[in-house]
Design an enzyme around this catalytic site. Structure first.
Site, short mmCIF file in Angstrom:
data_model
loop_
_atom_site.label_atom_id
_atom_site.label_comp_id
_atom_site.label_asym_id
_atom_site.label_seq_id
_atom_site.Cartn_x
_atom_site.Cartn_y
_atom_site.Cartn_z
N THR A 92 24.26 -3.57 61.87
CA THR A 92 25.12 -4.32 60.98
C THR A 92 25.58 -3.49 59.79
OG1 THR A 92 25.08 -6.17 59.42
CG2 THR A 92 22.98 -5.19 59.92
N ASP A 93 26.71 -3.90 59.20
CA ASP A 93 27.17 -3.22 57.98
C ASP A 93 26.31 -3.58 56.76
OD1 ASP A 93 27.99 -5.86 57.64
OD2 ASP A 93 30.09 -5.40 57.21
N GLU A 94 25.46 -4.63 56.90
CA GLU A 94 24.66 -5.06 55.75
C GLU A 94 23.63 -4.01 55.33
OE1 GLU A 94 23.26 -9.05 55.70
OE2 GLU A 94 25.09 -9.83 56.59
N TYR A 148 16.57 -9.57 55.96
CA TYR A 148 17.27 -9.30 57.23
C TYR A 148 17.83 -7.88 57.25
CZ TYR A 148 21.29 -8.98 60.37
OH TYR A 148 22.20 -8.53 61.30
N LYS A 174 16.92 -4.60 59.60
CA LYS A 174 17.89 -3.90 60.45
C LYS A 174 17.97 -2.43 60.03
CE LYS A 174 20.25 -5.30 63.29
NZ LYS A 174 20.06 -5.49 64.77
#
Ligand code: NAD
Ligand code: DAU
Length: 358
Positions: free
Chosen positions: A136-138, A162, A166
């Protein structure tokens, strides 16, 4: 014939990916879907494939190394496409442990078993094998409102449990590539939307609440920005990275479609009104008074925006679906699949919703 081991294929992006792959390759591929079927996993998403001889489903936890090893022993897997994860930021804020368990330890189990199955005695790997880690970009943290993009070189700065989990899983994949020359790619993608998305996420939650005449909860000032990508464009990017991505590389995947949350909600309301016939009783209660500002998410990232330059120049992938078209396709799918929404919002979902939005 290539064999893909897809983890988390009963979830939102995984099930769309499996549909994309069978639509594209037909009988020329095999897919094995391994999924624990958490609250987010739903075999209804793959009902049309139940009798497809090239598709099989294994119910297992990716943290269960024996179960994963068995799949590798019984099948000559060419590619692992690793989606399985706990994926909702709000849940991670309330219960981080399961995020570390599945996202970090589960990824380690997948890496170890793929490595054991693919490694040759001299430390090289069987020809053509690849592990595609879907991230993810997060992991890159939050951008300023007035500029900047996430590049593959942007330092990791996750904020939520989260995104921290990741980021940890990405680091493990990077460590396996660096230490063992393990054949892998990582993709870091922005916010997806489309069919089969679980209604804990913004877009399906707003569609469902609006159709039911329920309040539309907006966190904080509603001006947080996300970069929305239609899920089938993501599926295409993953397939292209498997086929054309240089080993050991990371590719950012994004929609070039930045929108504030409040803009998204207004677009959904307008599109619902445009698409529903006047005779539909649901149309009567869809209006902007439903919009309700609620307490902000803790540690809420302000803005995400992907620079997809590398995947475009090296691989030739670009987002294809304009948001105005993708949102119509999504709403149309929800209109046509009311039963799906009813099933996933019964039982445990109501408890989640009540405790989250009390
Ligand atoms: P999802 O929550 O809809 O689906 C996750 C799937 O994983 C479910 O089918 C669930 O049953 C399964 N699963 C969870 N724990 C498992 C375990 N321990 N063992 C086996 N299966 C397990 O998630 P999604 O939105 O489809 O996201 C898929 C992947 O893509 C995730 O890795 C996520 O981090 C990543 N991603 C999501 C987005 C997005 O916008 N949704 C964007 C970028 C990246
Ligand atoms: O950026 C990629 C990520 O996108 C993925 O890695 C995650 O798995 C996925 O869940 C998604 O994370 P977000 O937190 O950005 O998505 P979500 O749909 O939960 O929220 C989108 C924005 O909308 C965010 O700014 C929070 C806000 N929001 C969300 C909900 C559920 C609201 O204002 N109200 C809500 O009720």
């Amino acid at each position: 014939m290539k064999t893909y081991l897809v983890t988390g294929g009963a979830g939102f992006i995984g099930s769309n990916f499996i549909h994309y792959m069978f639509n594209k390759y037909g009988e020329n591929i095999r897919i094995i879907n391994v999924d624990k079927l958490t609250y987010a996993g739903n075999l209804e998403n793959l009902k049309d494939l139940e009798n497809n001889p090239n598709y099989s489903f294994v119910k297992a936890d990716i943290c269960d190394s024996d179960a994963i090893e068995k799949i590798f022993n019984e099948n000559d897997i060419d590619h692992v496409v690793h989606f399985a994860a706990e994926s909702h930021v709000d849940r991670s804020i309330r219960n981080p442990e399961v995020f570390v368990q599945t996202n970090v330890l589960g990824t380690l189990v997948m890496l170890n078993n793929a490595k054991a199955a693919w490694e040759l005695p001299d430390g090289s790997y069987k020809e053509g094998k690849k592990f595609l880690h879907v991230s993810t970009d997060e992991v890159y943290g939050s951008l300023e409102e007035d500029g900047g993009y996430f590049y593959e070189t942007t330092p990791y700065a996750p904020h939520s449990p989260y995104s921290a989990s990741k980021a940890s899983s990405d680091m493990l994949v990077k460590a396996y590539m660096d230490t063992y020359k393990f054949p892998a790619n990582i993709t870091n993608c922005s916010n997806n939307y489309g069919p089969y998305q679980f209604p804990e996420k913004l877009i399906p939650l707003i569609i469902n609440n609006a159709l039911s005449g329920k309040k539309l909860p907006v966190y904080g000032d509603g001006k947080n920005v996300r970069d929305w990508l239609y899920v089938m464009d993501h599926a295409k990017a993953i397939d292209m990275v498997i086929e054309k991505g240089r080993l050991f590389e990371t590719y950012n995947v994004g929609g070039h479609n930045e929108k504030q949350n409040i803009e998204i909600i207004n677009i959904i309301l307008d599109t619902l009104c445009e698409m529903l016939p006047d005779s539909d009783p649901r149309k009567a209660h869809i209006n902007k008074d439903l919009i309700t500002y609620v307490e902000d998410r803790k540690g809420h990232d302000r803005r995400y925006a992907i620079a997809p330059d590398k995947i475009k120049s090296e691989i030739g992938w670009e987002p294809e679906t304009m948001f105005k078209d993708g949102i119509k396709l999504t709403i149309k799918w929800f209109f046509e699949n009311e039963e799906w929404m009813k099933n996933v919002t019964s039982g445990a979902y109501q408890d989640y919703y009540n405790s989250m939005y009390k």
